[in-house]
Design an enzyme around this catalytic site. Sequence first.
Site, PDB file in Angstrom:
ATOM      1  CE  LYS A 106      -2.012   3.035   1.891  1.00  0.00           C
ATOM      2  NZ  LYS A 106      -1.872   4.446   1.474  1.00  0.00           N
ATOM      3  N   GLY A 128       6.481   5.296   8.072  1.00  0.00           N
ATOM      4  CA  GLY A 128       5.634   6.484   8.053  1.00  0.00           C
ATOM      5  C   GLY A 128       5.798   7.255   9.341  1.00  0.00           C
ATOM      6  CB  THR A 145       5.804   8.764  15.550  1.00  0.00           C
ATOM      7  OG1 THR A 145       7.181   8.706  15.150  1.00  0.00           O
ATOM      8  CG2 THR A 145       5.684   8.140  16.925  1.00  0.00           C
ATOM      9  CD  GLU A 146       0.163  12.329  15.632  1.00  0.00           C
ATOM     10  OE1 GLU A 146      -0.801  12.418  14.839  1.00  0.00           O
ATOM     11  OE2 GLU A 146       0.667  13.310  16.213  1.00  0.00           O
ATOM     12  N   GLY A 187       2.031   5.142  12.750  1.00  0.00           N
ATOM     13  CA  GLY A 187       2.683   3.890  13.139  1.00  0.00           C
ATOM     14  C   GLY A 187       2.065   3.315  14.403  1.00  0.00           C
ATOM     15  CD  GLU A 221      12.753   0.863   9.933  1.00  0.00           C
ATOM     16  OE1 GLU A 221      13.199   1.774  10.656  1.00  0.00           O
ATOM     17  OE2 GLU A 221      13.266  -0.258   9.874  1.00  0.00           O
ATOM     18  CB  CYS A 258      12.745   9.170   8.430  1.00  0.00           C
ATOM     19  SG  CYS A 258      13.759   8.044   7.483  1.00  0.00           S
ATOM     20  CD  GLU A 284       9.674  13.272  11.307  1.00  0.00           C
ATOM     21  OE1 GLU A 284       8.515  12.839  11.434  1.00  0.00           O
ATOM     22  OE2 GLU A 284      10.606  12.604  10.828  1.00  0.00           O
TER      23      GLU A 284
HETATM   24  P1  NDP Z   1       2.050   8.659   7.205  1.00  0.00           P
HETATM   25  O1  NDP Z   1       2.286   7.998   8.501  1.00  0.00           O
HETATM   26  O2  NDP Z   1       0.996   9.667   7.092  1.00  0.00           O
HETATM   27  O3  NDP Z   1       1.712   7.566   6.083  1.00  0.00           O
HETATM   28  C1  NDP Z   1       2.567   6.477   5.791  1.00  0.00           C
HETATM   29  C2  NDP Z   1       1.771   5.421   5.064  1.00  0.00           C
HETATM   30  O4  NDP Z   1       0.827   4.849   5.967  1.00  0.00           O
HETATM   31  C3  NDP Z   1       0.946   5.945   3.896  1.00  0.00           C
HETATM   32  O5  NDP Z   1       0.889   4.959   2.891  1.00  0.00           O
HETATM   33  C4  NDP Z   1      -0.418   6.133   4.528  1.00  0.00           C
HETATM   34  O6  NDP Z   1      -1.444   6.117   3.584  1.00  0.00           O
HETATM   35  C5  NDP Z   1      -0.484   4.932   5.448  1.00  0.00           C
HETATM   36  N1  NDP Z   1      -1.376   5.060   6.601  1.00  0.00           N
HETATM   37  C6  NDP Z   1      -1.648   6.169   7.313  1.00  0.00           C
HETATM   38  N2  NDP Z   1      -2.481   5.857   8.341  1.00  0.00           N
HETATM   39  C7  NDP Z   1      -2.706   4.525   8.283  1.00  0.00           C
HETATM   40  C8  NDP Z   1      -3.470   3.595   9.062  1.00  0.00           C
HETATM   41  N3  NDP Z   1      -4.160   3.986  10.140  1.00  0.00           N
HETATM   42  N4  NDP Z   1      -3.478   2.297   8.704  1.00  0.00           N
HETATM   43  C9  NDP Z   1      -2.764   1.881   7.644  1.00  0.00           C
HETATM   44  N5  NDP Z   1      -2.047   2.699   6.851  1.00  0.00           N
HETATM   45  C10 NDP Z   1      -1.997   4.009   7.171  1.00  0.00           C
HETATM   46  O7  NDP Z   1       3.473   9.211   6.776  1.00  0.00           O
HETATM   47  P2  NDP Z   1       3.826  10.096   5.516  1.00  0.00           P
HETATM   48  O8  NDP Z   1       3.465   9.403   4.243  1.00  0.00           O
HETATM   49  O9  NDP Z   1       3.311  11.464   5.767  1.00  0.00           O
HETATM   50  O10 NDP Z   1       5.436  10.082   5.591  1.00  0.00           O
HETATM   51  C11 NDP Z   1       6.135  10.945   6.384  1.00  0.00           C
HETATM   52  C12 NDP Z   1       6.536  10.274   7.679  1.00  0.00           C
HETATM   53  O11 NDP Z   1       7.248   9.071   7.414  1.00  0.00           O
HETATM   54  C13 NDP Z   1       7.495  11.112   8.484  1.00  0.00           C
HETATM   55  O12 NDP Z   1       7.079  11.220   9.829  1.00  0.00           O
HETATM   56  C14 NDP Z   1       8.813  10.386   8.432  1.00  0.00           C
HETATM   57  O13 NDP Z   1       9.637  10.546   9.520  1.00  0.00           O
HETATM   58  C15 NDP Z   1       8.394   8.981   8.261  1.00  0.00           C
HETATM   59  N6  NDP Z   1       9.445   8.243   7.571  1.00  0.00           N
HETATM   60  C16 NDP Z   1      10.166   7.333   8.277  1.00  0.00           C
HETATM   61  C17 NDP Z   1      11.219   6.666   7.694  1.00  0.00           C
HETATM   62  C18 NDP Z   1      11.982   5.631   8.459  1.00  0.00           C
HETATM   63  O14 NDP Z   1      12.558   4.765   7.827  1.00  0.00           O
HETATM   64  N7  NDP Z   1      12.023   5.664   9.771  1.00  0.00           N
HETATM   65  C19 NDP Z   1      11.585   6.902   6.306  1.00  0.00           C
HETATM   66  C20 NDP Z   1      10.750   7.873   5.646  1.00  0.00           C
HETATM   67  C21 NDP Z   1       9.715   8.506   6.278  1.00  0.00           C
HETATM   68  P3  NDP Z   1      -1.986   7.501   2.939  1.00  0.00           P
HETATM   69  O15 NDP Z   1      -0.813   8.348   2.638  1.00  0.00           O
HETATM   70  O16 NDP Z   1      -2.683   7.051   1.739  1.00  0.00           O
HETATM   71  O17 NDP Z   1      -2.886   8.089   3.973  1.00  0.00           O
END
Ligand code: NDP
Length: 497
Positions: free
Chosen positions: A179, A232, A234-235, A237, A254, A288, A390
Amino acid sequence: MASALPHFDAYINGESVGPSTGDYFPTVNPYTGKEWARVARCDGRDADRAVEAAWVAFTKGPWGTINPSQRGAIIHRFGDLIRDNAKELAEFEVRDNGKLINEMLAQCNYLPNWYWYYGGLADKIEGSVIPIDKPEVFNYTRHEPLGVVVCITPWNSPLLLLSFKLAAALAAGNTIVIKPSEFTSTSTLKLMELVARAGFPPGVINVVTGFGNEVGTALVEHPKVAKICFTGGTESGALVYQAAAKGLKGCTLELGGKSPNIVFDDARIDDAVKGAISGIFAATGQTCIAGSRLLVQDTIYDTFVDRLVTLAKSARMGDPMSPETQVGPVTTVPQYEKILRYIAVAKHEGAQCVLGGAPANGPECGESPWFVQPTIFTEVTNQMRIAQEEVFGPVLSIIRFKTEEEAIEIANDIVFGLAAGVWTESIRRAIKAANAIRAGTIWVNTYRAVSYMSPFGGYKKSGLGRENGIEGIREFLQTKSVWISTASDVPNPFVMR
Ligand code: NDP
């Protein structure tokens, strides 16, 4: 006109499939600010179809019985095809997330390594014979795949962060449902054009696109999913982790970061200045591992800040498709608004804005409404929100410290622990700091380096589990212990053996 735009469908069981909703949502080029394609808005019904396809491929398809060398060869071939298509994949990334073509080309050219490395590991997953303490028993272990693995990726480096998961999960023998982020789905769908050509049987790799709260949650909650691998915020996640816990599923997370990049007074200053720039302005700070908290020793503070501001001022903003550009647009509207909110918060908290601090809208920004000037705040204290939260944008907070002990204390005084940088010519300082900082990756006299070979992941609220390297494949395996009795009779059944 929207109807003339290219449409991207989901990829299920080896075929492009329209969404059950019949709806498509727009995907926008951050440099033009305009829709350039439409993507399938999948929901729980499509999630169910994709998981079912992956489940059948795992339990009944050839993927479960094929020998591991053949499995590795298919994964290796997938890497070859990515190498041959790297330029096109990179262009899709740039069109969707606005990152620099230089960076995305380098990433896409490097991606095959994940598939070559893990393809090579597929037939080296060995169990052990245990020299068991019981008489007349032969005991051995097998490392087996988990089943259907869901990979959820963010918008900042879609294919790289997918490859961290996909290559290892496949090599371990699992089947996959992906996804991607709603903002950057097209490169992942483009990648699917290579799946059948590499020789993966239908259902081994599937993609459903759409929104996290629609199709993402449906995947996480699906009873036939064994594990979720999420990158993605932290929230989100934490929400994924809670939902996975209800089904007692494994999770690799992550998450976010606010990484300290520490410059000691014995560092080679010009190298450290470049390291600070690479930590925060590369990728427009949307990474990140951004070194968004720069800790500078007070004896070199003023000189360092002067040189840093001078170099940062020369950063060329512009079209991310141009190889000359050094800072591109912010990827999404919500992210752009969040960055500006944090700039306002920092000013309100009393941090000194010595560079930028506003949207950018010169001619170099084209029609993009989402450029932010590279921004530097000095006189930040570690209690300020701008030091603790962040931002995920080109905003650097500089904190002053006096002693080594104070630097380590500030570095660790945060909920995150993804990465850290240390700039020093002293081996003693480097090793002491690398041991003391509570983060999953430490760079000494370098910054922002990753490899398929070296484990990556977070301490504290930056995540759970590790991706990459040998450790990465273990996250997708489970161990079975097999006991074979060689005794000529069955012992007393009322006593545990
Ligand atoms: P989000 O957490 O908003 O989204 C990440 C993914 O999760 C998207 O595909 C999103 O879908 C999906 N998603 C969101 N909520 C849910 C849920 N409740 N259940 C299942 N899937 C869900 O992150 P962002 O895309 O905004 O990315 C930025 C964040 O990612 C930053 O905080 C960054 O630090 C972190 N990040 C971490 C990395 C690491 O390796 N530690 C590397 C790169 C980024 P949709 O977008 O369609 O809502």
